[in-house]
Every structure is written in C-alpha cells, then in structure tokens.
Motif scaffolding. Structure first.
Motif, short mmCIF file in Angstrom:
data_model
loop_
_atom_site.label_atom_id
_atom_site.label_comp_id
_atom_site.label_asym_id
_atom_site.label_seq_id
_atom_site.Cartn_x
_atom_site.Cartn_y
_atom_site.Cartn_z
N TYR A 80 0.84 -1.21 0.00
CA TYR A 80 0.00 0.00 0.00
C TYR A 80 0.87 1.26 0.00
O TYR A 80 0.66 2.17 -0.80
CB TYR A 80 -0.92 -0.03 1.22
CG TYR A 80 -1.70 1.23 1.46
CD1 TYR A 80 -2.81 1.54 0.69
CD2 TYR A 80 -1.33 2.12 2.46
CE1 TYR A 80 -3.53 2.71 0.91
CE2 TYR A 80 -2.04 3.28 2.68
CZ TYR A 80 -3.14 3.57 1.90
OH TYR A 80 -3.84 4.73 2.11
N ARG A 81 1.86 1.31 0.88
CA ARG A 81 2.75 2.48 0.95
C ARG A 81 3.54 2.66 -0.34
O ARG A 81 3.70 3.77 -0.82
CB ARG A 81 3.71 2.36 2.13
CG ARG A 81 2.97 2.52 3.44
CD ARG A 81 3.73 3.15 4.51
NE ARG A 81 4.60 4.21 4.07
CZ ARG A 81 5.58 4.67 4.80
NH1 ARG A 81 5.83 4.16 5.97
NH2 ARG A 81 6.34 5.66 4.36
N CYS A 86 0.58 5.35 -1.58
CA CYS A 86 0.95 6.54 -0.81
C CYS A 86 2.06 7.32 -1.52
O CYS A 86 3.03 6.74 -1.99
CB CYS A 86 1.42 6.16 0.59
SG CYS A 86 0.13 5.45 1.61
N GLY A 87 1.92 8.62 -1.57
CA GLY A 87 2.95 9.47 -2.16
C GLY A 87 3.08 9.37 -3.67
O GLY A 87 4.03 9.89 -4.25
N SER A 89 -4.47 11.75 -3.36
CA SER A 89 -3.42 11.20 -2.49
C SER A 89 -4.01 10.20 -1.50
O SER A 89 -5.20 10.25 -1.16
CB SER A 89 -2.71 12.33 -1.75
OG SER A 89 -3.62 13.06 -0.96
N PHE A 90 -3.16 9.29 -1.07
CA PHE A 90 -3.50 8.29 -0.06
C PHE A 90 -2.61 8.53 1.14
O PHE A 90 -1.39 8.67 0.98
CB PHE A 90 -3.25 6.87 -0.59
CG PHE A 90 -4.25 6.40 -1.61
CD1 PHE A 90 -5.28 5.55 -1.23
CD2 PHE A 90 -4.15 6.80 -2.93
CE1 PHE A 90 -6.20 5.11 -2.18
CE2 PHE A 90 -5.07 6.36 -3.86
CZ PHE A 90 -6.10 5.52 -3.49
N LEU A 91 -3.18 8.56 2.33
CA LEU A 91 -2.40 8.68 3.56
C LEU A 91 -2.15 7.29 4.12
O LEU A 91 -3.01 6.41 4.00
CB LEU A 91 -3.15 9.53 4.58
CG LEU A 91 -3.51 10.94 4.14
CD1 LEU A 91 -4.36 11.63 5.20
CD2 LEU A 91 -2.24 11.74 3.86
N ASP A 92 -0.99 7.10 4.76
CA ASP A 92 -0.71 5.76 5.30
C ASP A 92 -1.70 5.37 6.38
O ASP A 92 -2.04 4.21 6.52
CB ASP A 92 0.73 5.65 5.79
CG ASP A 92 1.09 6.63 6.90
OD1 ASP A 92 0.29 7.54 7.17
OD2 ASP A 92 2.18 6.48 7.48
N THR A 93 -2.24 6.33 7.11
CA THR A 93 -3.20 6.01 8.17
C THR A 93 -4.56 5.56 7.62
O THR A 93 -5.32 4.89 8.32
CB THR A 93 -3.41 7.22 9.11
OG1 THR A 93 -3.70 8.36 8.31
CG2 THR A 93 -2.17 7.48 9.95
N ASP A 94 -4.87 5.91 6.37
CA ASP A 94 -6.13 5.48 5.76
C ASP A 94 -6.15 3.99 5.45
O ASP A 94 -7.20 3.42 5.19
CB ASP A 94 -6.42 6.28 4.48
CG ASP A 94 -6.80 7.71 4.79
OD1 ASP A 94 -7.34 7.95 5.88
OD2 ASP A 94 -6.55 8.58 3.94
N PHE A 95 -4.99 3.36 5.48
CA PHE A 95 -4.89 1.92 5.24
C PHE A 95 -5.83 1.15 6.17
O PHE A 95 -6.50 0.21 5.75
CB PHE A 95 -3.44 1.47 5.46
CG PHE A 95 -3.22 0.00 5.40
CD1 PHE A 95 -3.22 -0.66 4.18
CD2 PHE A 95 -3.00 -0.75 6.55
CE1 PHE A 95 -3.00 -2.03 4.11
CE2 PHE A 95 -2.79 -2.11 6.49
CZ PHE A 95 -2.80 -2.76 5.27
N TRP A 116 -8.17 13.53 -1.47
CA TRP A 116 -7.61 12.42 -0.72
C TRP A 116 -8.62 11.29 -0.69
O TRP A 116 -9.82 11.51 -0.59
CB TRP A 116 -7.22 12.85 0.70
CG TRP A 116 -8.36 13.43 1.47
CD1 TRP A 116 -9.22 12.77 2.29
CD2 TRP A 116 -8.79 14.81 1.49
NE1 TRP A 116 -10.16 13.64 2.81
CE2 TRP A 116 -9.91 14.89 2.33
CE3 TRP A 116 -8.33 15.97 0.86
CZ2 TRP A 116 -10.57 16.08 2.57
CZ3 TRP A 116 -9.00 17.16 1.10
CH2 TRP A 116 -10.11 17.20 1.95
#
Length: 190
Positions: free
Chosen positions: A47-48, A52-53, A65-71, A169
């Motif tokens: 995922y990261r 992400c990024g 964008s994807f945040l790591d906490t949204d995982f 996001w």
C-alpha cells in the motif's frame, strides 16, 4: 440420513443444494489482478509503495493522495470487539512492529485484495459524481465509479474522495451493485 424427508414432504439435502453453481463474474479487459495476502505488514508495505505518495491523477487533472493512516479504514481492520481502531497512527506503528498481525476475521479480505483497483478507479473511472454520503471525512467530496465487469454484468467499485480545491484524498473504496438516481444525479465527469 441421506434423503431424509421432513413432515412437509421436502427432502433435507436436495432442497438446500442449488441446482447449478453460480457463474463467476466476467471481468472487463484490463482489470488488475487481486492482491495476494500473506501478512498484514506485506499488505501495508505494498500500500505504501504503490499508493501513498504517488502522483495519481484523475481525468480532470486533480491529484488524489492516499495517507498511510487510511490503510486501516481501506481494508476495514477491526479490533477484537469488531470496531475500527480510533488511533490509526498507533495501529500502523503496531503493524510495523509486528504486534498487530493478519487475522482474516478482522479485515475485509475482498477490500484488501482489491487495493490494486484503486489506481484504475482514479485514472479511468466510468463516471465521477458528487459524494452522496451525508457523513464522513469526504464532505465535500466526489465519488469515482468504475465498472470492472461488463454492461450485462456490471461489477462497480466506488472510491470516495474528500477535497479542498484541487487537492483530493482517498477516504474509502467499496463495491456497489446499483445506484439510485439521486446518487448519480450530479455528474462531474465525463
């Protein structure tokens, strides 16, 4: 026991077995393969690395964008009480340290495997509409809808994005069988 009848004259086993197995879904050409799940840490690292990024841009030119906490929410990770953890950052740290491991009863396997579908949903959606959900982190927001099936047998996935100006996001991804007219009334693209 085999062929035993109930008082109403029905056969116990024959009535519970469907006459034919359901047909598997027909995927559209270009549908990405589902993600193999080995460990929760491997899934998070994928995922990261892949979401992400990354500069994922929708057809309107908006970067998502994807945040790591949204995982945690995207795979529907839950605790032993069936609730999503309140502190996502701490949960991610526990995944990295190995304290939280893969338990198939505590994630939604299909959602986790279909994380590979996030990029095609954003880059080439079937349609983009205003978010119809009344609550959540995506108010205001958009719903990117993609059909991974055929016209005759649609397999829809919806990615909900929150936004502020051109910045977007990802909030959640979920399957959907059909849509009410009010949900797709405000078409933003095409």
């Amino acid at each position: 026991m085999m062929g035993e009848s109930f008082p109403d004259g029905k056969n116990a086993l024959n009535d519970s077995i469907p006459p034919e197995a359901p047909l598997p879904p027909i995927w559209a050409a270009g549908t990405p393969a589902v993600l193999p799940i080995t460990t929760l840490l491997d899934l998070f690292n994928w995922y990261r690395q892949n979401l992400c990024g990354r500069g994922i841009v929708d057809p309107r030119g908006c970067r998502v964008s994807f945040l790591d906490t949204d995982f945690v929410h995207l795979i529907k990770l839950t605790d032993k009480y069936g609730k999503e953890p309140k502190n996502r950052r701490m949960t991610i740290e526990q995944i990295k340290s190995g304290r939280v491991t893969l338990n198939p009863r505590r994630i939604q396997i299909r959602r986790a495997q279909e994380l590979t579908w996030a990029r095609p949903i954003i880059e080439c959606p079937t349609l983009i509409v205003s978010n119809w959900q009344a609550m959540g982190r995506a108010i205001p927001g958009d719903a990117d809808i993609k059909n991974f099936g055929t016209e005759a047998q649609p397999i829809y996935r919806v990615l909900i994005c929150g936004h502020a100006g051109k910045k977007r996001w990802a909030v959640t991804i979920f399957p959907r069988e059909r849509f009410a007219d009010r949900e797709i009334a405000t078409v933003l693209w095409p």
